[in-house]
Scaffold this motif. Structure first.
Motif, PDB file in Angstrom:
ATOM      1  N   GLU A   1      37.256  45.328 -16.696  1.00 22.72           N
ATOM      2  CA  GLU A   1      37.909  44.984 -15.427  1.00 22.72           C
ATOM      3  C   GLU A   1      38.747  43.721 -15.580  1.00 22.72           C
ATOM      4  O   GLU A   1      39.857  43.632 -15.044  1.00 22.72           O
ATOM      5  CB  GLU A   1      36.857  44.811 -14.335  1.00 22.72           C
ATOM      6  N   LYS A   2      38.253  42.735 -16.301  1.00 19.34           N
ATOM      7  CA  LYS A   2      39.008  41.496 -16.501  1.00 19.34           C
ATOM      8  C   LYS A   2      40.302  41.770 -17.274  1.00 19.34           C
ATOM      9  O   LYS A   2      41.365  41.246 -16.941  1.00 19.34           O
ATOM     10  CB  LYS A   2      38.156  40.474 -17.260  1.00 19.34           C
TER      11      LYS A   2
ATOM     12  N   TYR B   1      41.137  50.115 -12.952  1.00 23.66           N
ATOM     13  CA  TYR B   1      42.552  50.170 -12.572  1.00 23.66           C
ATOM     14  C   TYR B   1      43.326  51.212 -13.389  1.00 23.66           C
ATOM     15  O   TYR B   1      44.496  51.453 -13.119  1.00 23.66           O
ATOM     16  CB  TYR B   1      43.232  48.804 -12.677  1.00 23.66           C
TER      17      TYR B   1
ATOM     18  N   ARG C   1      43.043  44.083 -15.277  1.00 25.79           N
ATOM     19  CA  ARG C   1      43.747  43.540 -14.113  1.00 25.79           C
ATOM     20  C   ARG C   1      45.241  43.426 -14.364  1.00 25.79           C
ATOM     21  O   ARG C   1      46.033  43.382 -13.424  1.00 25.79           O
ATOM     22  CB  ARG C   1      43.179  42.169 -13.742  1.00 25.79           C
TER      23      ARG C   1
ATOM     24  N   ARG D   1      44.875  50.062  -8.126  1.00 23.28           N
ATOM     25  CA  ARG D   1      43.621  50.143  -7.375  1.00 23.28           C
ATOM     26  C   ARG D   1      43.385  51.589  -6.953  1.00 23.28           C
ATOM     27  O   ARG D   1      44.259  52.228  -6.371  1.00 23.28           O
ATOM     28  CB  ARG D   1      43.671  49.214  -6.171  1.00 23.28           C
TER      29      ARG D   1
END
Length: 279
Positions: free
Chosen positions: A257-258, A154, A261, A101
């Motif tokens: 983003e998916k 990320y 993660r 993050r």
């Protein structure tokens, strides 16, 4: 030394103390190139240099430098001038990544990342390319990543730095086509180096299959020989890179983003930072 036409006689490799950098040095030495090896880790760098000289009979020169420092590229260039060393092939390999993050990654780490991945790379190219032009030949090989092809939440600063590397390489190549200078970018997927040991999870390799340094370097050097603008080693990596839609960009970032993660530590989701063995 190799006598093949247009093959540079001396190559400078950054991040040469381990991983892809050591493999670049090995394969270039096997081709007959003398070497200038640049990294922070002096003991390991000298071990690599001595081994390559013993094994391949080439000259090796060690320049110990932390490329995250503002003056690093200028200082490397000065050391080359002081030693009367001419570089005909620049391999900008050194680099590291941060993952997690964004707000939990130390700003200093991302600053250092950009200094190594972007600023030092451009600085060394500025320092060495004019001499190549004067001599009428030379080459620059920049190490990017499959992360260059899309935004990667990320891994945001790392992927953006590699996008810079790819686009910089492509633009530079167009500028110097027909002027005796080759520029190629290699954009590998996950490679078995200490990067993922330091990051703490192999899940930071969010896409693509792992490979080892040797085939990546072989592919990169073959692409440079053929004057290709860029190459993505590995069929799966290449398909993923080139079949991924590029627009709409917001949708690409949402999908990214998916996928990305996975880079978060599963137990707590806190950010993690990694430095490759390239320095």
């Amino acid at each position: 030394m190799s006598t093949a036409a247009n093959v540079p006689s001396t190559a400078l490799v950054t991040g040469a103390s381990s991983g892809l950098g050591t493999e670049f040095a090995e394969q270039l030495a096997a081709r007959g190139h003398d070497l200038v090896l640049v990294a922070r880790s002096e003991d390991r760098l000298r071990e690599v240099a001595e081994e390559l000289t013993r094994k391949h009979g080439v000259k090796t020169h060690v320049v110990v430098k932390d490329l995250s420092r503002q003056e690093a590229a200028r200082e490397v260039a000065q050391e080359l001038a002081d030693r009367a060393l001419t570089v005909d092939l620049l391999v900008n390999n050194a680099g590291f990544g941060t993952a997690g993050r964004f707000e939990q990654i130390a700003a200093e780490r991302d600053h250092d990342l950009l200094m190594v991945n972007v600023v030092a790379l451009v600085g060394l190219t500025h320092a060495l390319l004019p001499g190549m032009l004067e001599r009428g030949s030379g080459a620059v090989l920049n190490v990017g990543s499959t992360a260059a092809y899309q935004p990667s939440p990320y891994l945001s600063v790392y992927s953006a730095s590699k996008t810079f590397v790819l686009n910089f390489s492509l633009a530079l190549r167009q500028e110097y086509r027909g002027r005796g200078i080759k520029v190629t970018a290699v954009c590998p997927g996950p490679v078995e180096t200490k990067f993922f040991e330091v990051v703490g999870t192999r899940n930071a390799a969010v896409a693509g299959s792992f490979t080892t340094p040797a085939p990546v370097v072989r592919t990169a050097l073959a692409a440079l020989d053929r004057d290709r603008p860029y190459v993505t080693p590995g069929l799966g990596n290449a398909l993923s890179a080139h079949l991924t839609p590029r627009r709409p960009r917001s949708l690409v970032a949402w999908v990214g983003e998916k996928i990305c993660r996975k880079a978060l530590k599963p137990e707590d989701g806190r950010g993690v930072a990694a430095q490759s063995a390239a320095g």
